[in-house]
Design a protein around this motif. Structure first.
Motif, PDB file in Angstrom:
ATOM      1  N   PHE A 315      52.467  33.599  68.960  1.00 52.11           N
ATOM      2  CA  PHE A 315      51.687  34.908  68.602  1.00 52.11           C
ATOM      3  C   PHE A 315      50.523  35.425  69.525  1.00 52.11           C
ATOM      4  N   LEU A 316      49.789  34.335  69.972  1.00 52.55           N
ATOM      5  CA  LEU A 316      48.646  34.692  70.673  1.00 52.55           C
ATOM      6  C   LEU A 316      48.998  34.755  72.342  1.00 52.55           C
ATOM      7  N   GLY A 317      50.334  34.483  72.375  1.00 50.33           N
ATOM      8  CA  GLY A 317      50.730  34.624  74.023  1.00 50.33           C
ATOM      9  C   GLY A 317      50.229  33.477  74.826  1.00 50.33           C
ATOM     10  N   LEU A 318      49.951  32.314  74.252  1.00 48.60           N
ATOM     11  CA  LEU A 318      49.540  31.107  74.516  1.00 48.60           C
ATOM     12  C   LEU A 318      50.472  30.080  74.897  1.00 48.60           C
ATOM     13  N   VAL A 319      51.687  30.515  75.504  1.00 49.00           N
ATOM     14  CA  VAL A 319      52.626  29.749  75.923  1.00 49.00           C
ATOM     15  C   VAL A 319      52.660  29.592  77.556  1.00 49.00           C
ATOM     16  N   PRO A 320      52.263  28.440  78.463  1.00 51.21           N
ATOM     17  CA  PRO A 320      52.281  28.394  79.619  1.00 51.21           C
ATOM     18  C   PRO A 320      53.296  28.929  80.494  1.00 51.21           C
ATOM     19  N   ALA A 321      54.560  28.859  79.845  1.00 54.86           N
ATOM     20  CA  ALA A 321      55.551  29.079  80.784  1.00 54.86           C
ATOM     21  C   ALA A 321      55.659  30.797  80.789  1.00 54.86           C
ATOM     22  N   ASN A 322      54.998  31.396  79.946  1.00 53.25           N
ATOM     23  CA  ASN A 322      54.909  33.071  79.740  1.00 53.25           C
ATOM     24  C   ASN A 322      53.883  33.584  80.114  1.00 53.25           C
ATOM     25  N   ASN A 323      52.799  32.724  80.403  1.00 52.43           N
ATOM     26  CA  ASN A 323      51.574  33.143  80.721  1.00 52.43           C
ATOM     27  C   ASN A 323      50.778  32.655  81.773  1.00 52.43           C
ATOM     28  N   PRO A 324      51.102  33.076  83.216  1.00 48.10           N
ATOM     29  CA  PRO A 324      50.786  32.652  84.387  1.00 48.10           C
ATOM     30  C   PRO A 324      49.107  32.342  84.419  1.00 48.10           C
ATOM     31  N   ARG A 325      48.353  33.060  83.659  1.00 46.16           N
ATOM     32  CA  ARG A 325      46.929  32.933  83.751  1.00 46.16           C
ATOM     33  C   ARG A 325      46.588  31.847  83.064  1.00 46.16           C
ATOM     34  N   LEU A 326      47.078  31.580  81.604  1.00 41.18           N
ATOM     35  CA  LEU A 326      46.806  30.262  80.849  1.00 41.18           C
ATOM     36  C   LEU A 326      47.453  28.987  81.883  1.00 41.18           C
ATOM     37  N   ALA A 327      48.292  28.916  82.408  1.00 40.13           N
ATOM     38  CA  ALA A 327      48.889  27.943  83.073  1.00 40.13           C
ATOM     39  C   ALA A 327      48.192  27.395  84.279  1.00 40.13           C
ATOM     40  N   ALA A 328      47.484  28.460  84.915  1.00 43.78           N
ATOM     41  CA  ALA A 328      46.571  28.064  86.003  1.00 43.78           C
ATOM     42  C   ALA A 328      45.277  27.626  85.317  1.00 43.78           C
ATOM     43  N   HIS A 333      41.652  22.775  84.364  1.00 44.94           N
ATOM     44  CA  HIS A 333      40.772  22.265  83.282  1.00 44.94           C
ATOM     45  C   HIS A 333      41.618  21.181  82.247  1.00 44.94           C
ATOM     46  N   GLY A 334      42.892  20.918  82.506  1.00 45.57           N
ATOM     47  CA  GLY A 334      43.419  20.039  81.552  1.00 45.57           C
ATOM     48  C   GLY A 334      43.472  20.348  80.169  1.00 45.57           C
ATOM     49  N   ARG A 335      43.512  19.450  79.320  1.00 42.75           N
ATOM     50  CA  ARG A 335      43.746  19.764  77.998  1.00 42.75           C
ATOM     51  C   ARG A 335      42.727  20.385  77.317  1.00 42.75           C
ATOM     52  N   SER A 336      41.613  20.428  78.014  1.00 50.21           N
ATOM     53  CA  SER A 336      40.185  20.945  77.536  1.00 50.21           C
ATOM     54  C   SER A 336      40.276  22.533  77.578  1.00 50.21           C
ATOM     55  N   GLY A 337      41.281  22.779  78.738  1.00 48.81           N
ATOM     56  CA  GLY A 337      41.553  24.225  78.907  1.00 48.81           C
ATOM     57  C   GLY A 337      42.008  25.189  77.709  1.00 48.81           C
ATOM     58  N   TRP A 338      42.578  24.434  76.630  1.00 47.66           N
ATOM     59  CA  TRP A 338      43.024  25.224  75.583  1.00 47.66           C
ATOM     60  C   TRP A 338      41.879  25.865  74.698  1.00 47.66           C
ATOM     61  N   THR A 339      40.674  25.159  74.803  1.00 49.12           N
ATOM     62  CA  THR A 339      39.665  25.671  74.049  1.00 49.12           C
ATOM     63  C   THR A 339      38.453  26.495  74.707  1.00 49.12           C
ATOM     64  N   THR A 340      38.977  26.730  76.119  1.00 48.06           N
ATOM     65  CA  THR A 340      37.893  27.530  76.934  1.00 48.06           C
ATOM     66  C   THR A 340      38.666  28.492  77.625  1.00 48.06           C
ATOM     67  N   PHE A 341      40.028  28.737  77.284  1.00 48.83           N
ATOM     68  CA  PHE A 341      40.744  29.960  77.858  1.00 48.83           C
ATOM     69  C   PHE A 341      40.416  31.157  76.870  1.00 48.83           C
ATOM     70  N   SER A 342      40.307  32.277  77.717  1.00 51.38           N
ATOM     71  CA  SER A 342      40.058  33.698  76.822  1.00 51.38           C
ATOM     72  C   SER A 342      41.352  34.364  76.812  1.00 51.38           C
ATOM     73  N   PRO A 343      42.012  34.348  75.550  1.00 55.30           N
ATOM     74  CA  PRO A 343      43.245  35.232  75.551  1.00 55.30           C
ATOM     75  C   PRO A 343      43.199  36.480  75.531  1.00 55.30           C
ATOM     76  N   ASP A 344      44.249  37.279  76.032  1.00 56.31           N
ATOM     77  CA  ASP A 344      44.208  38.898  75.733  1.00 56.31           C
ATOM     78  C   ASP A 344      44.814  39.146  74.440  1.00 56.31           C
ATOM     79  N   ILE A 345      44.002  39.876  73.799  1.00 53.72           N
ATOM     80  CA  ILE A 345      44.032  40.315  72.251  1.00 53.72           C
ATOM     81  C   ILE A 345      44.106  42.104  72.506  1.00 53.72           C
ATOM     82  N   PRO A 346      45.325  42.362  72.123  1.00 49.88           N
ATOM     83  CA  PRO A 346      45.655  43.858  72.075  1.00 49.88           C
ATOM     84  C   PRO A 346      45.546  44.445  70.856  1.00 49.88           C
TER      85      PRO A 346
END
Length: 524
Positions: A315-328, A333-346
């Motif tokens: 729902f939050l668009g946090l699927v790496p395969a569909n979100n290049p910015r998250l994948a990068a 940052h490895g696993r810790s990147g999940w808690t430091t990533f800033s999602p796009d909330i529309p």
């Protein structure tokens, strides 16, 4: 949320009412215009019929789409033209039902006798026998309302709670006849038959959607007005079917109205994948679109399992395969990147139509994934900019429905639900005088606080009782009650004022609550 124990299926249901479309010349079957109704309107072929002696006589035309509005005089004229030729039995049966509805059972019996001699008598034999049995039952008692509840079976607990609520409603001279539906379709239909046999002037209940459909079919066939307690859209005042509690879709529509009033331009809904969640989400989306709001996200999650994280990520668009910015970001940052990533909330407002315990779990995941929620505190924009890489993130207002209204929500949801809004018909002990009075009386009687369902049913009983009190001395009390219910109002109640709208549905302005600290407060 009490709807969670009640499954919903179709919005409307049907009973067979045989009718005839007739014209001056022979013709084939005519199609009935599409449209849902509790009463099924069947069209038969109509012909110019020759009486036993003399030339053919044209049958007065009867519009099959408006059969419920056809007066008895037109039906009788058609019968005169037909003699004993088919479909005289069907016309006579319909005229007999109309006579019975307005209280003239003598004429209804005469018309049934006429139907028995017509050429098509065998076609309506079962329906005629059912009406004949009804005419042979006890006379209508204008003070008796049958209450259909599941007092045994899987939903007996709910039935007991609602029975206690009805006992606390002002009866206005009404006598309640409580009948057990056993929480089944067959039990609901049998309970309607029992109510008719006992002479009830009207019916309140049942609570399950499938049971309500079955009960409404039988009640419409008998001409007994019924006020349904099933929380799903669907009424037909012309057939005497009314809905006197709110639906899940009503809640969704109310949330969208709040969003429009408070100027939230972009909205979203994240709902459980069940009937209640779907109906609430549909009502929300449709009303939001009608009010010019942008629905920028819609998602769902499995309410039956213990893990909702995968659905939340999607729902939050946090699927790496569909979100290049998250994948990068994860690559750096490895696993810790999940808690430091800033999602796009529309969206600026998010509606979660679920029960308080699951809603608290869903809400807790949002700040974990860096979704910024509006709390009771003013946001520190500098802190937010540092946290989100120099940009100011979208701040989201959380909104829940009646299922969120529970004393443990602030503890379960913690900081994630601070500042969340709750739309509920029943404000409980922080509501008006009648809400407080009902809460205290229910607590004393049952040993627990009343649910929104109990408060709604208390008010439904009060509304039906007030309508029944208006028909004292009326000829044809069932028809009179149907007319009274079509314009019924409740000036005040445990859930506030309410009224029956022209489409037979309940209308009410819900309360708005807010989570502040460990309490829920009423928003002015």
């Amino acid at each position: 949320m009490w709807q969670a124990v009640i499954s919903s299926s179709n919005r409307k249901a049907c009973v067979v009412a045989a009718i005839v479309a007739a014209g001056a010349a022979a013709c084939g079957p005519r199609s009935v215009p599409a449209g849902p109704s509790w009463v099924e309107r069947d069209a038969s072929s109509g012909h110019a019929i020759a009486p036993p002696h003399g030339p053919p006589v044209a049958i007065p035309p009867i519009d099959p789409a408006r059969i419920d509005e056809t007066d008895e005089a037109t039906l009788r004229a058609a019968l005169e033209a037909l003699g004993d030729h088919a479909p005289a039995a069907r016309l006579a049966l319909r005229a007999a039902r109309l006579a019975h509805h307005r209280g003239d059972d003598t004429l209804a019996r005469d018309l049934l006798a006429r139907a028995a001699h017509a050429a098509d008598a065998a076609d309506i034999a079962a329906a005629a026998s059912a009406l004949d049995r009804e005419l042979a039952t006890a006379p209508v008692d204008p003070a008796l309302i049958a209450v259909l509840l599941p007092l045994s079976g899987a939903y007996a607990g709910l039935g007991g709670e609602l029975r206690a609520a009805i006992d606390l409603a002002p009866a206005a001279g009404t006598r309640w006849l409580t009948l057990d539906t056993h929480g089944t379709v067959d039990g609901a239909a049998a309970a309607v038959d029992a109510a008719v046999a006992r002479g009830a002037v009207g019916i309140l209940g049942p609570v399950g959607q499938r049971e309500a459909i079955a009960a409404a079919r039988v009640a419409a066939l008998h001409g007994v007005p019924i006020a349904l307690l099933a929380p799903a859209d669907g009424a037909d005042p012309g057939a005497g079917v009314f809905r006197v509690v709110a639906s899940s879709a009503d809640e969704g529509r109310a949330v969208a109205q709040l969003a429009a009033q408070d100027s939230f331009p972009t909205v979203a809904v994240f709902a459980p994948r069940d009937d209640v969640g779907r109906d609430a989400a549909d009502g929300f989306v449709e009303e939001a679109a009608r009010r010019g709001l942008q629905v920028t996200a819609r998602g769902s999650y499995d309410p039956t399992g213990g893990d909702v994280e995968a659905d939340i990520k999607a729902f939050l668009g946090l699927v790496p395969a569909n979100n290049p910015r998250l994948a990068a970001h994860l690559a750096r940052h490895g696993r810790s990147g999940w808690t430091t990533f800033s999602p796009d909330i529309p969206y600026t407002l998010l509606y979660i139509p679920d029960r308080y315990d699951r809603a608290a779990i869903v809400a807790a995941f949002l700040p974990y994934y860096n979704v910024e929620l509006r709390t009771t505190e003013a946001p520190d924009l500098d802190r937010l900019a540092r946290k989100h890489g120099g940009r100011i993130p979208q701040i989201v207002q959380l909104v829940g429905g009646a299922g969120w209204h529970h004393v443990t929500l602030p503890v379960r949801g913690g900081r994630a639900v601070q500042g969340a809004l709750i739309i509920d018909d029943f404000a409980g002990e922080i509501g008006g005088d009648l809400a407080v009075e009902f809460s205290a009386a229910f607590q004393q009687r049952t040993g627990r606080a009343p649910s929104t369902a109990a408060a709604e049913v208390r008010d439904a009983a009060a509304l039906v009782a007030a309508a029944r009190a208006q028909i004292a001395g009326a000829t044809g009390p069932r028809a009179a009650l149907r007319a009274a219910l079509a314009h019924a109002r409740l000036d005040d109640g445990a859930c506030g004022p309410a009224a029956i709208s022209p489409d037979g549905e309940l209308e009410r302005t819900p309360s708005v609550l807010e989570v502040q600290g460990d309490e829920l407060i009423l928003v002015p």
